[in-house]
Scaffold this active site. Structure first.
Site, PDB file in Angstrom:
ATOM      1  N   SER A  54      36.629  40.555  41.582  1.00 32.88           N
ATOM      2  CA  SER A  54      36.800  39.207  41.035  1.00 32.88           C
ATOM      3  C   SER A  54      38.201  38.873  40.539  1.00 32.88           C
ATOM      4  O   SER A  54      38.445  37.727  40.151  1.00 32.88           O
ATOM      5  CB  SER A  54      35.799  38.967  39.899  1.00 32.88           C
ATOM      6  OG  SER A  54      34.515  38.715  40.416  1.00 32.88           O
ATOM      7  N   LYS A  57      39.862  35.787  41.867  1.00 33.28           N
ATOM      8  CA  LYS A  57      39.735  34.433  41.318  1.00 33.28           C
ATOM      9  C   LYS A  57      41.026  33.920  40.696  1.00 33.28           C
ATOM     10  O   LYS A  57      41.154  32.722  40.447  1.00 33.28           O
ATOM     11  CB  LYS A  57      38.575  34.388  40.338  1.00 33.28           C
ATOM     12  CG  LYS A  57      37.224  34.535  41.051  1.00 33.28           C
ATOM     13  CD  LYS A  57      36.080  34.855  40.119  1.00 33.28           C
ATOM     14  CE  LYS A  57      34.802  35.022  40.952  1.00 33.28           C
ATOM     15  NZ  LYS A  57      33.787  35.818  40.278  1.00 33.28           N
ATOM     16  N   SER A 110      33.605  34.460  35.165  1.00 33.20           N
ATOM     17  CA  SER A 110      33.749  35.011  36.515  1.00 33.20           C
ATOM     18  C   SER A 110      32.674  34.473  37.454  1.00 33.20           C
ATOM     19  O   SER A 110      32.125  35.201  38.286  1.00 33.20           O
ATOM     20  CB  SER A 110      33.708  36.545  36.488  1.00 33.20           C
ATOM     21  OG  SER A 110      34.252  37.090  37.672  1.00 33.20           O
ATOM     22  N   LYS A 211      42.263  38.620  33.976  1.00 32.59           N
ATOM     23  CA  LYS A 211      41.003  38.572  34.729  1.00 32.59           C
ATOM     24  C   LYS A 211      40.453  39.960  35.023  1.00 32.59           C
ATOM     25  O   LYS A 211      41.188  40.879  35.390  1.00 32.59           O
ATOM     26  CB  LYS A 211      41.222  37.837  36.063  1.00 32.59           C
ATOM     27  CG  LYS A 211      39.943  37.576  36.849  1.00 32.59           C
ATOM     28  CD  LYS A 211      39.085  36.525  36.177  1.00 32.59           C
ATOM     29  CE  LYS A 211      37.715  36.398  36.816  1.00 32.59           C
ATOM     30  NZ  LYS A 211      36.813  37.523  36.495  1.00 32.59           N
TER      31      LYS A 211
END
Length: 358
Positions: A54, A57, A110, A211
């Site tokens: 993720s 992203k 997320s 992140k």
């Protein structure tokens, strides 16, 4: 008594941090980069292609704000964007919310559904958005990266490296709207309370984002940043079972070993001979300070490049040359030299009488 004192001394040395010693990490791949200069301060398998989960992203968010900068625009959720596999912000078909709310759901929760909604809204369809992600990666010089989706689910054609993700993090942090979102611990928005998955925001003083990620194939992935004494660092780890500790160790190492150091002060004047003028010299200097992360004992070399002589008229603020700064033989900066501002430096040529008797 002496033996006890010796033992206490040894124990104290064991618990004190050893500055300059590279950290021992759980990560398969890692990198530590200075944000301002882009200097790599530490790396481990940093250019090995791996699944990234993720942290993908971050690119989704960057492309979204570039394609659609108006974050207040309202998005109507389509059914095909909902029910995505994995983490979610639990979008409902026909629900209306702002692009900003979707970005919070993307970077804090997320949400894989948020990624699909952002991609579909900003580019018209998911495939076109992924093409834009790959175009942006190429523009940034992420040469070992390819995206297959906007959310980071495992795919053979979806990969990056720790080094490339650090490049991406620098670009994301240049966007103030994304910096604000990625550094938010929790927010109430669009009828939801969203909590950031990045525990470093609580655990590491000065953490500014960014992140987290996880899949079975990628393992734990993390991109983070931290600010201390005017210096901001970026850390990336891929497949790191103990990523919180890895990032804390990387930041501690970077701040202690490579502090932000003043290399060239603003001004730093040099004199340049002037022909056809009542003044023999004109001054030129750098317009701004230059800082660089330097380890103890590192001494950058500076070469001043100016013309041997200039001819009046000379205008204040115009380019006069440059200062080239190198470290270990590699160029790290070129600083423009500008003619000194002020009326005294706007040198006009000599008049005919001055030339006659000059």
């Amino acid at each position: 008594m002496k033996r006890w004192c010796a033992l206490l001394l040894v124990l104290s040395l064991l618990v004190l941090p050893v500055y300059g010693a590279e950290p021992t990490l759980s990560a398969h791949s890692a990198i530590l980069m200075d944000l301002e200069s882009g200097r790599v301060l530490y790396e481990k398998n940093a250019r090995e292609r791996r699944s990234i989960a993720s942290i993908t992203k971050l690119m989704t968010a960057l492309v979204a704000v570039e394609l659609h900068p108006d974050l207040s625009s309202v998005v109507t959720v389509k059914r095909e964007w909902t029910g995505a596999e994995g983490s979610s912000m639990y979008l409902k078909p026909e629900e209306e919310l702002t692009l900003e709310a979707l970005l919070y759901g993307l970077l804090l929760s997320s949400g894989n559904d948020a990624a699909l909604a952002i991609a579909g809204y900003c580019a018209g369809d998911i495939g076109t958005f992924v093409e834009e992600m790959n175009k942006k990666a190429a523009q940034l010089g992420m040469n070992d990266t390819h995206f297959a989706n906007p959310n980071g689910l495992d795919d053979p054609q979806h990969y990056s490296t720790a080094a490339d993700m650090a490049i991406l993090a620098r670009a994301v942090l240049e966007r103030e709207e994304l910096r604000v979102i990625a550094s938010t611990r929790s927010v109430s928005i669009a009828g939801r309370t969203l909590v950031n998955h990045n525990k470093l925001l609580w655990r590491y003083e000065g953490c500014t984002g960014l992140k987290t990620g996880y899949t079975d194939e990628a393992g734990r992935t993390l991109v983070s940043s931290a600010l201390r004494d005017g210096q901001e660092l970026i850390a990336v780890t891929l497949n790191a079972p103990n990523d919180w500790a890895d990032h804390a160790a990387l930041f501690d190492y970077g701040f202690a070993t490579y502090p932000r150091t003043l290399v060239k002060a603003a001004g730093a004047w040099v004199d340049i001979p002037v022909a056809n003028s009542l003044c023999r010299f004109v001054r030129a200097g750098t317009a701004a300070e230059f800082y660089y992360p330097l380890a103890q004992g590192e001494e950058p070399e500076q070469t001043i490049q100016t013309p041997q002589q200039v001819t009046a008229p000379v205008l204040a603020g115009f380019p006069a040359g440059r200062v080239v700064i190198t470290l270990n033989g590699d160029e790290i900066a070129q600083l423009p030299l500008l003619y000194e501002t002020g009326a005294a430096n706007n040198l006009a040529p000599k008049g005919w009488l001055a030339r006659l008797f000059g």
